[in-house]
Write a protein that holds these residues in place. Structure first.
Motif, PDB file in Angstrom:
ATOM      1  N   GLY A  41      72.856 -29.983 -21.683  1.00 19.58           N
ATOM      2  CA  GLY A  41      72.083 -30.527 -20.573  1.00 19.58           C
ATOM      3  C   GLY A  41      70.646 -30.061 -20.628  1.00 19.58           C
ATOM      4  N   LEU A  42      69.753 -30.870 -20.084  1.00 11.88           N
ATOM      5  CA  LEU A  42      68.334 -30.533 -20.110  1.00 11.88           C
ATOM      6  C   LEU A  42      68.034 -29.291 -19.287  1.00 11.88           C
ATOM      7  CD1 LEU A  42      66.662 -34.061 -19.847  1.00 11.88           C
ATOM      8  CD2 LEU A  42      67.235 -32.741 -21.878  1.00 11.88           C
ATOM      9  N   ARG A  43      68.623 -29.216 -18.091  1.00 13.20           N
ATOM     10  CA  ARG A  43      68.334 -28.071 -17.225  1.00 13.20           C
ATOM     11  C   ARG A  43      68.862 -26.779 -17.831  1.00 13.20           C
ATOM     12  NH1 ARG A  43      70.177 -29.038 -11.297  1.00 13.20           N
ATOM     13  NH2 ARG A  43      68.498 -30.572 -11.507  1.00 13.20           N
ATOM     14  N   ALA A  44      70.035 -26.834 -18.413  1.00 12.02           N
ATOM     15  CA  ALA A  44      70.635 -25.632 -18.972  1.00 12.02           C
ATOM     16  C   ALA A  44      69.864 -25.114 -20.185  1.00 12.02           C
ATOM     17  CB  ALA A  44      72.090 -25.908 -19.354  1.00 12.02           C
ATOM     18  N   ASN A  45      69.125 -25.988 -20.849  1.00  9.31           N
ATOM     19  CA  ASN A  45      68.397 -25.609 -22.072  1.00  9.31           C
ATOM     20  C   ASN A  45      66.903 -25.897 -21.946  1.00  9.31           C
ATOM     21  OD1 ASN A  45      70.753 -25.028 -24.058  1.00  9.31           O
ATOM     22  ND2 ASN A  45      71.320 -26.992 -23.145  1.00  9.31           N
ATOM     23  N   LEU A  46      66.380 -25.755 -20.737  1.00  7.53           N
ATOM     24  CA  LEU A  46      65.032 -26.221 -20.451  1.00  7.53           C
ATOM     25  C   LEU A  46      63.972 -25.523 -21.304  1.00  7.53           C
ATOM     26  CD1 LEU A  46      63.308 -28.102 -18.744  1.00  7.53           C
ATOM     27  CD2 LEU A  46      63.181 -26.294 -17.004  1.00  7.53           C
ATOM     28  N   ALA A  47      64.066 -24.218 -21.454  1.00  7.21           N
ATOM     29  CA  ALA A  47      63.027 -23.486 -22.186  1.00  7.21           C
ATOM     30  C   ALA A  47      62.989 -23.919 -23.651  1.00  7.21           C
ATOM     31  CB  ALA A  47      63.268 -21.988 -22.081  1.00  7.21           C
ATOM     32  N   GLN A  48      64.147 -23.986 -24.282  1.00  2.15           N
ATOM     33  CA  GLN A  48      64.182 -24.365 -25.681  1.00  2.15           C
ATOM     34  C   GLN A  48      63.816 -25.845 -25.868  1.00  2.15           C
ATOM     35  OE1 GLN A  48      64.609 -23.136 -29.657  1.00  2.15           O
ATOM     36  NE2 GLN A  48      64.442 -21.991 -27.756  1.00  2.15           N
ATOM     37  N   PHE A  49      64.274 -26.680 -24.934  1.00  5.28           N
ATOM     38  CA  PHE A  49      63.930 -28.094 -25.000  1.00  5.28           C
ATOM     39  C   PHE A  49      62.417 -28.284 -24.877  1.00  5.28           C
ATOM     40  CE2 PHE A  49      63.387 -32.418 -23.595  1.00  5.28           C
ATOM     41  CZ  PHE A  49      64.378 -33.120 -24.256  1.00  5.28           C
ATOM     42  N   GLY A  50      61.803 -27.582 -23.931  1.00  4.66           N
ATOM     43  CA  GLY A  50      60.351 -27.677 -23.763  1.00  4.66           C
ATOM     44  C   GLY A  50      59.595 -27.204 -24.989  1.00  4.66           C
ATOM     45  N   LEU A  51      60.092 -26.156 -25.628  1.00  2.00           N
ATOM     46  CA  LEU A  51      59.460 -25.673 -26.852  1.00  2.00           C
ATOM     47  C   LEU A  51      59.528 -26.734 -27.946  1.00  2.00           C
ATOM     48  CD1 LEU A  51      58.204 -23.428 -28.601  1.00  2.00           C
ATOM     49  CD2 LEU A  51      60.537 -22.616 -29.049  1.00  2.00           C
ATOM     50  N   LEU A  52      60.671 -27.409 -28.066  1.00  3.66           N
ATOM     51  CA  LEU A  52      60.814 -28.453 -29.081  1.00  3.66           C
ATOM     52  C   LEU A  52      59.921 -29.653 -28.784  1.00  3.66           C
ATOM     53  CD1 LEU A  52      64.662 -28.231 -29.613  1.00  3.66           C
ATOM     54  CD2 LEU A  52      62.904 -27.727 -31.330  1.00  3.66           C
ATOM     55  N   LEU A 173      66.645 -40.041 -21.842  1.00  4.90           N
ATOM     56  CA  LEU A 173      65.519 -39.253 -21.330  1.00  4.90           C
ATOM     57  C   LEU A 173      65.052 -38.244 -22.364  1.00  4.90           C
ATOM     58  CD1 LEU A 173      63.625 -38.311 -19.080  1.00  4.90           C
ATOM     59  CD2 LEU A 173      65.503 -36.887 -18.203  1.00  4.90           C
ATOM     60  N   ALA A 174      65.999 -37.586 -23.028  1.00  2.73           N
ATOM     61  CA  ALA A 174      65.633 -36.603 -24.048  1.00  2.73           C
ATOM     62  C   ALA A 174      64.827 -37.247 -25.167  1.00  2.73           C
ATOM     63  CB  ALA A 174      66.897 -35.945 -24.610  1.00  2.73           C
ATOM     64  N   MET A 175      65.265 -38.418 -25.622  1.00  2.00           N
ATOM     65  CA  MET A 175      64.531 -39.102 -26.689  1.00  2.00           C
ATOM     66  C   MET A 175      63.177 -39.603 -26.189  1.00  2.00           C
ATOM     67  SD  MET A 175      66.230 -38.754 -29.411  1.00  2.00           S
ATOM     68  CE  MET A 175      66.309 -37.093 -28.675  1.00  2.00           C
ATOM     69  N   GLY A 176      63.117 -40.021 -24.937  1.00  2.00           N
ATOM     70  CA  GLY A 176      61.833 -40.436 -24.385  1.00  2.00           C
ATOM     71  C   GLY A 176      60.824 -39.303 -24.366  1.00  2.00           C
ATOM     72  N   LEU A 177      61.266 -38.125 -23.954  1.00  2.00           N
ATOM     73  CA  LEU A 177      60.367 -36.970 -23.917  1.00  2.00           C
ATOM     74  C   LEU A 177      59.930 -36.572 -25.326  1.00  2.00           C
ATOM     75  CD1 LEU A 177      62.233 -34.867 -21.208  1.00  2.00           C
ATOM     76  CD2 LEU A 177      60.018 -35.990 -20.950  1.00  2.00           C
ATOM     77  N   ASN A 178      60.867 -36.603 -26.267  1.00  2.00           N
ATOM     78  CA  ASN A 178      60.540 -36.245 -27.641  1.00  2.00           C
ATOM     79  C   ASN A 178      59.504 -37.191 -28.239  1.00  2.00           C
ATOM     80  OD1 ASN A 178      61.482 -34.628 -30.191  1.00  2.00           O
ATOM     81  ND2 ASN A 178      61.417 -36.747 -30.847  1.00  2.00           N
ATOM     82  N   GLU A 179      59.782 -38.502 -28.133  1.00  2.00           N
ATOM     83  CA  GLU A 179      58.886 -39.473 -28.752  1.00  2.00           C
ATOM     84  C   GLU A 179      57.553 -39.560 -28.001  1.00  2.00           C
ATOM     85  OE1 GLU A 179      60.017 -41.006 -31.808  1.00  2.00           O
ATOM     86  OE2 GLU A 179      61.206 -39.236 -31.324  1.00  2.00           O
ATOM     87  N   ALA A 180      57.591 -39.359 -26.682  1.00  2.00           N
ATOM     88  CA  ALA A 180      56.342 -39.356 -25.913  1.00  2.00           C
ATOM     89  C   ALA A 180      55.421 -38.244 -26.391  1.00  2.00           C
ATOM     90  CB  ALA A 180      56.633 -39.206 -24.426  1.00  2.00           C
TER      91      ALA A 180
END
Length: 452
Positions: A41-52, A173-180
């Motif tokens: 989940g995005l919330r559970a992995n927010l810090a690492q997701f934001g870094l990526l 949403l995850a792919m949208g944030l990545n590609e954005a």
């Protein structure tokens, strides 16, 4: 139910792991080495997701250093009059990136995502210097071979790592944030390098930005990014009957399934290839078309940046939107909008018309780009998803090579405008193919799942 059986069903096929919610709700857990539970989940992995997200912005920035400057460098510095010859750098980039994607999927499954990401940034280190000081056009082509390897390894791993972390409910949403992040960085860098080139020349100053991106990307990947392969394994363990009970498909079977066998995967692969075919046109020939109509370098830079800027920003909405309303219709609409935008470029002769066309092209691409990746994530089992993404990206990024050849040959034989019209027709045909062949893949529970 096997993939083949699912295709024969007269009802709308369900994506392989969308039939039931995960055990324990939307955040499957699994054991992490050392005893800590793995949560999706995005919330559970927010810090690492934001870094990526930040790392992928640097990946996009490295690509963006070429968007404004390199077509003009081919024309003004190296005096390449034939469009086919001038576009050899896009051909080299696209072919190399396409093949690298295929190997990146297998390597990330075998050795982990992080080593592949770090390797991609190591490859990036000499690229800015080769672009800035390469004495012949062969150096520029060689730099783009390395850039293809870099983008294939780094962009691939940031995609698959975000899919690993996000889980199924917020995959769009995850792919949208990545590609954005990636394409906004392309836009910002294209604008910046255009402005730098207008004041300090086409070389070497614009490529110093790329050198900074490469150094920072390598540092973050090596020091701060954590491995995510165990998240994919945890998701796979929560779905023992997923993907028709076929979690152990071989690479050759995965390639056939993604390319031809599954209607959604194969339609996505075709649409992705055509999407990047028209991106190759925008990258390699649009600056020359604008220059032929008398636009100065500053306005060419604005146009070169506007398309990826709208594309990047739009994905902040479209990835999330595909989680709510589904994938298929957004992809169909996006391809048809791109076709209309290319037609507007072909008939336009003034800066305001091209501004509208570039914005429209970016909007259409935003509808398509993260949604296609979400389709692959929906259908592919977590155990072979990385390789399926690699096969999809082989087709998609092969579009750069095909686009460079098609656009260059047509532009040399019939002119720039004819090349644009031909690619517009191919893009419309791809939209029709998705409308006819693709089935809806969005997990049924995604719309109701809480943000995680």
């Amino acid at each position: 139910m096997t993939l083949a059986t699912r295709r024969r069903s007269p009802q709308r096929p369900a994506p392989p792991h969308s039939g039931a919610p995960h055990p324990g709700g939307p955040h499957p857990r699994g054991p992490r080495p050392g005893g800590r539970p793995i949560r999706l989940g995005l919330r559970a992995n927010l810090a690492q997701f934001g870094l990526l997200v930040a790392v992928n912005a640097l990946v996009g920035g490295l690509l963006g250093q070429e968007r404004t400057v390199l077509p003009l460098l081919a024309d003004r510095t190296f005096h390449l009059s034939a469009h086919t010859g001038a576009l050899t750098y896009i051909l080299a980039f696209g072919a190399t990136k396409a093949v690298t994607n295929l190997f990146a999927g297998a390597l990330s499954d075998r050795y982990g995502r992080k080593p592949v990401l770090v390797a991609g940034w190591l490859v990036a280190l000499p690229i800015p210097a080769m672009l800035a000081w390469g004495p012949t056009w062969g150096w520029i082509v060689a730099a783009n071979v390395l850039l293809g390897v870099n983008q294939g390894l780094t962009w691939f791993t940031t995609v698959i790592m975000k899919i690993d972390l996000a889980g199924p409910a917020r995959r769009g949403l995850a792919m949208g944030l990545n590609e954005a992040a990636g394409y906004l960085a392309v836009a910002v860098t294209a604008t910046a390098t255009g402005a730098i080139a207008a004041h300090w020349g086409l070389r070497p100053a614009p490529f110093l930005l790329g050198a900074a991106y490469a150094a920072l990307g390598l540092g973050l990947a090596a020091a701060a990014v954590r491995e995510t392969r165990e998240h994919a394994r945890a998701e796979a363990a929560a779905h023992p009957a997923a993907a028709g009970g076929q979690p152990r498909l071989g690479t050759a079977r995965i390639a056939r399934t993604t390319s031809l066998g599954d209607r959604a995967l194969s339609a996505a692969s075709w649409a992705g290839m055509v999407n990047n075919l028209n991106d190759a046109l925008a990258w390699g020939l649009f600056p020359l078309l604008y220059a032929a109509h008398g636009l100065d370098l500053g306005r060419i830079g604005i146009l070169a940046a506007l398309y990826p800027a709208v594309w990047g920003a739009g994905q902040l909405l479209t990835g999330w939107w595909s989680d709510r309303v589904g994938r298929k219709h957004l992809i169909t609409a996006g391809m048809l909008i791109q076709a209309a935008a290319l037609g507007l470029v072909a008939v336009g002769t003034t800066f305001p018309v091209w501004v509208a066309a570039q914005a429209l092209l970016g909007a259409g691409t935003a509808l398509v780009y993260p949604t296609l990746l979400a389709v692959i994530g929906d259908v592919a089992h977590p155990a072979w998803r990385a390789r399926a993404v690699g096969v999809y990206r082989l087709w998609r990024d092969g579009g750069f090579a095909v686009g460079a050849l098609v656009a260059g040959v047509l532009a040399d034989a019939y002119g720039l405008t004819t090349a644009v019209w031909a690619v517009a027709a191919l893009t419309a045909a791809a939209g029709a193919t998705v409308a006819v062949r693709m089935y809806e893949t969005r997990p049924r529970a995604a719309a109701e799942a809480p943000v995680g």
